[in-house]
Write an enzyme that holds these catalytic residues in place. Structure first.
Site, PDB file in Angstrom:
ATOM      1  CG  HIS A   1      66.344  41.588  12.516  1.00 38.45           C
ATOM      2  ND1 HIS A   1      66.283  40.066  12.529  1.00 38.45           N
ATOM      3  CD2 HIS A   1      66.254  41.890  11.399  1.00 38.45           C
ATOM      4  CE1 HIS A   1      66.575  39.683  11.349  1.00 38.45           C
ATOM      5  NE2 HIS A   1      66.572  40.835  10.415  1.00 38.45           N
TER       6      HIS A   1
ATOM      7  CG  ASP B   1      65.825  39.259  15.819  1.00 39.76           C
ATOM      8  OD1 ASP B   1      64.820  39.049  15.207  1.00 39.76           O
ATOM      9  OD2 ASP B   1      66.791  39.162  15.243  1.00 39.76           O
TER      10      ASP B   1
HETATM   11  C1  XLS Z   1      66.195  37.404   4.765  1.00 33.83           C
HETATM   12  C2  XLS Z   1      67.477  37.739   5.265  1.00 33.83           C
HETATM   13  C3  XLS Z   1      67.547  38.573   6.546  1.00 33.83           C
HETATM   14  C4  XLS Z   1      68.664  39.311   6.901  1.00 33.83           C
HETATM   15  C5  XLS Z   1      68.580  40.225   8.010  1.00 33.83           C
HETATM   16  O1  XLS Z   1      65.952  36.717   4.098  1.00 33.83           O
HETATM   17  O2  XLS Z   1      68.310  37.118   4.932  1.00 33.83           O
HETATM   18  O3  XLS Z   1      67.698  37.476   7.561  1.00 33.83           O
HETATM   19  O4  XLS Z   1      69.795  38.618   6.833  1.00 33.83           O
HETATM   20  O5  XLS Z   1      67.833  40.992   7.901  1.00 33.83           O
END
Ligand code: XLS
Ligand code: NI
Ligand code: NI
Length: 444
Positions: free
Chosen positions: A108, A111
């Site tokens: 993200h 991140d």
């Molecule tokens: C959350 C989601 C997230 C997505 C990316 O539960 O899995 O991690 O994969 O935003």
């Protein structure tokens, strides 16, 4: 894979993880994942296209709903969210991926780089880290499986992003996604993911559902327009999840996502990124959601993890169940395998597994479980009995009245005439579920 010019080692004492075969007792070796081994005419590494996630593996602290305090030892962390620290973490990710032999990562925007005082400053921070990511990608050959935007941590998104009741929040989210697609393009990302974050509701009392769904449809169209405008060739995905953080997420499962995409004329533009723990939270098996996506020509990528059947939330555990990975790989192979997608470990260690080496154990286990599932699925397919049983079960559709129905050559009148000729109709074929379950176990 080329060697990176790393000056600091973040995981000292751990070398590249070798393949040692099923008899090895070395916990830091692969027993099944042998990247160059050919399965169905293709190296394992190209079937599986493993990916490490930035958010859990690099940014996770071992928090749970009873403690946000860091439980995990990460000796390289200085306790800040500074740009300097963000740049250092890039080295941690790439050393980890290199030692593990994983070809991809996913992130993200938030991140990898800290938010600044305003959007302009935040974008500047992101650009700085993206330059570093690009350098490491070039030096190591490790690529970006997909990028995404974090539209759920900051309080501005408490009512949602694209489905917020506030138009300024929608605009801010749009600006954030615009930039996230741009940096994903800059890093040659194979894809870009939209996960609903807080796109859902906590109560219908305060919610105009129709309006929120229309806004979400509009938001995705704007993203598609931008993708075209900047010439980003990567694949867009939508990731279903039924609940958490909201009581109801609009992208609740594969079928709901497909229906949403169809309703808003987006079906040609997005495939699905399916996550095991999300499918099970929706009351489905992972294989069910994969089949739903595959049948619609929308099976894109997977977030590999697993839930705990006794717990009702998204525990995001590393997958170790061979039966599960076999089912997943049976369906993935059936639909022709991954093209832009891959096996992305959206999974985290337990809070109690706090040492850096636990990250290796977790990923090695997940990679071995998938390698084993792949090999078992390929053997089941080569054996052919399972596919042949299914083929036979539908044999009445291959000619005669069955073929005429499929080809839409007959209407109710012709079918009535056919039925009247037949007299009593009986289906003499057993479903043989138990026999087929035994057949699968022959291979496990
Ligand atoms: C959350 C989601 C997230 C997505 C990316 O539960 O899995 O991690 O994969 O935003
Ligand atoms: Ni996910
Ligand atoms: Ni999840």
């Amino acid at each position: 894979m080329k060697k990176a010019h790393v000056s600091t080692e973040f995981f000292p004492g751990i070398g590249p993880i070798p393949y040692e075969g099923p008899d090895s007792k070395n916990p830091l070796a692969f027993k099944w994942y042998n990247p160059e081994e050919i399965v169905e005419g293709k190296p394992m590494k190209d079937h599986l296209r493993f990916s490490v996630v930035y958010w859990h593996t690099i940014r996770g602290v071992g928090a749970d709903m009873f403690s946000m305090t860091r439980a995990w030892q990460r000796p390289w962390e200085d306790g800040t969210d500074s740009l300097e620290m963000a740049l250092k973490r890039v080295g941690v990710l790439f050393e980890f991926c290199q030692k593990l032999g994983v070809p991809f990562y996913a992130f993200h925007d938030r991140d990898v780089a800290p938010e600044g005082r305003n959007l302009r400053e935040t974008n500047k921070n992101l650009d700085r880290v993206v330059r570093e990511l690009k350098k490491y990608q070039r030096d190591t050959g490790i690529g970006l499986l997909w990028g995404t935007a974090c539209l759920f941590v900051h309080p501005r998104y408490m009512h949602g992003a694209a489905t917020s009741c506030n138009a300024d929040v929608f605009a801010h989210a749009a600006a954030q996604v615009k930039k996230a697609i741009e940096v994903t393009h800059e890093l040659d990302g194979a894809g870009y993911v939209f996960w609903g974050g807080r796109e859902g509701y906590s109560t219908l009392l305060n919610t105009d559902m129709k309006r929120e769904l229309d806004h979400l449809g509009a938001f995705l169209h704007l993203a598609v327009d931008w993708k075209k405008k900047i010439g980003f060739p990567g694949q867009f995905y939508i990731e279903p999840k039924p609940k958490e953080p909201t009581k109801h997420q609009y992208d609740s499962d594969a079928a709901a996502c497909l229906n949403f995409l169809r309703q808003y004329n987006l079906l040609g533009h997005l495939k699905l990124n399916l996550e095991t723990n999300h499918a099970t939270l929706a009351g489905h098996t992972m294989q069910h959601d994969l089949e739903v996506a595959g049948a619609a020509g929308a099976l894109g990528s997977i977030d590999a993890n697993t839930g705990d059947l006794l717990l009702g939330w998204d525990t995001d555990q590393f997958p170790t169940d061979i039966y599960l990975t076999t089912q997943i790989m049976l369906t993935v192979l059936k639909y022709g395998g991954f093209t832009t997608g891959g096996t992305n470990f959206d999974a985290k260690c337990r809070r109690e597994s706090f040492e850096p080496v636990d990250l290796f154990h977790a990923h090695i286990g997940g990679m071995d479980a998938f390698a084993r599932g792949l090999k078992i699925a390929a053997r089941i397919r080569a054996d052919g009995r399972l596919a042949e049983f299914v083929r036979q079960r539908y044999a009445s559709w291959d000619n005669g009245i069955g073929r005429d129905i499929e080809k839409r050559k007959v209407g109710f009148e012709e079918l009535e005439a056919h039925a009247l000729k037949l007299g009593e109709v009986r289906n003499n074929a057993s479903g043989r579920q138990e026999m087929l379950e035994n057949l699968i176990n022959e291979f496990i």
